[in-house]
Design an enzyme around this catalytic site. Structure first.
Site, PDB file in Angstrom:
ATOM      1  N   ASP A   9     -47.595 -36.181 -23.854  1.00  9.56           N
ATOM      2  CA  ASP A   9     -46.413 -35.362 -24.108  1.00  9.56           C
ATOM      3  C   ASP A   9     -46.679 -33.944 -23.607  1.00  9.56           C
ATOM      4  O   ASP A   9     -47.477 -33.213 -24.191  1.00  9.56           O
ATOM      5  CB  ASP A   9     -46.089 -35.353 -25.602  1.00  9.56           C
ATOM      6  N   HIS A  20     -43.449 -38.825 -24.398  1.00 12.72           N
ATOM      7  CA  HIS A  20     -42.350 -38.049 -24.974  1.00 12.72           C
ATOM      8  C   HIS A  20     -41.049 -38.848 -24.887  1.00 12.72           C
ATOM      9  O   HIS A  20     -40.725 -39.401 -23.841  1.00 12.72           O
ATOM     10  CB  HIS A  20     -42.199 -36.732 -24.213  1.00 12.72           C
ATOM     11  N   CYS A  45     -36.521 -34.774 -30.397  1.00 16.44           N
ATOM     12  CA  CYS A  45     -36.708 -33.943 -29.215  1.00 16.44           C
ATOM     13  C   CYS A  45     -35.975 -32.610 -29.390  1.00 16.44           C
ATOM     14  O   CYS A  45     -36.378 -31.783 -30.198  1.00 16.44           O
ATOM     15  CB  CYS A  45     -36.244 -34.709 -27.981  1.00 16.44           C
TER      16      CYS A  45
END
Length: 249
Positions: free
Chosen positions: A181, A213, A135
């Site tokens: 996402d 995500h 991330c």
């Protein structure tokens, strides 16, 4: 932009169960979790783990332990100098995301990544450095995927990577992407493929359906698709690192 800036989905998730087996050390003034491969006192290959916004916590420590169990010196630095997020704080509305991001941009993060890389190269004499960026950490993987810095890269559901950063990579990159996402959207995945093809670097992009995500590090593992996706994303990283090291060693 190859992936969008962090949003609410970057600041939520589930803590995983398990007991970390590594240790905390200091690299300069950077607090760092380190997990060592058994029976190898002088490892020649390392995985630098560039974390999501939650920094050093159970989930990221367990991933570091898994890399160590696969023969890599695993190094997880505190990118935020103690200013990491806490899931409960976000859920309670105690986090101002724009303010936090303003304190934790490249001016703050880049020197910490640089210091850890220098420590691995110069103090530990590590020959090959792989990197797993999750991330938030995906941006800094891209920024340091250069000759003499990070040799091999892997990222799961990256955020905040600019087109220019992705286009400037100099070494192989593998990506695990989630079907759902809002940060690394379908359109941005396809755009990233175009950019990667133009770099001339070996690359891989795996898409996992049924997950969102953050699935590779902080998803709800009571849901079978999440558990499968997390485990397979990790195996993707290991297979990628092992292959690239065998080819480019």
């Amino acid at each position: 932009m190859a992936s969008n800036p962090p949003s609410n989905c970057c600041f939520t998730g589930f803590k995983h169960e398990g007991t970390a087996t590594g240790e905390m050390i200091s690299i300069g003034n950077i607090s760092t979790y380190i997990a060592r491969p058994k029976g190898d006192d002088t490892p020649q290959k390392a995985v630098l783990i560039l974390s999501d916004v939650f920094g050093i916590f159970t989930n990221s420590q367990l991933i570091a332990d898994d890399f160590a169990a696969n023969g890599y010196l695993a190094v997880l630095p505190d990118l935020f100098a103690g200013d990491k997020m806490d899931i409960s704080d976000f859920e309670a509305g105690r986090i101002n995301i724009p303010e936090w991001l303003s304190r934790n941009g490249p001016d703050a993060i880049d020197p910490r990544v640089e210091s850890v890389l220098r420590y691995l190269r110069e103090s530990l004499s590590v020959k090959k450095i792989a990197c797993a960026g999750y991330c938030f950490g995906g941006k800094y993987l891209a920024r340091f995927l250069k000759q003499g810095k990070i040799d091999i890269g892997y990222t799961a559901h990256p955020s905040f990577i600019t087109d220019e950063e992705l286009a400037a990579i100099e070494n192989p990159l593998s990506i695990s992407a989630a079907e759902t996402d809002q940060i690394f959207t379908r359109e941005l995945r396809h755009k990233s493929e175009e950019i990667l093809s133009e770099t001339g670097q070996h690359y891989q992009l795996n898409l996992f359906s049924g997950v969102e995500h953050g699935f590779a590090i902080r998803s709800d593992l009571t849901k079978p698709k999440n558990k499968f996706g997390k485990e397979q994303a990790f195996l993707q990283a290991i297979a990628w690192f092992n292959f690239e090291l065998s080819v480019y060693a």
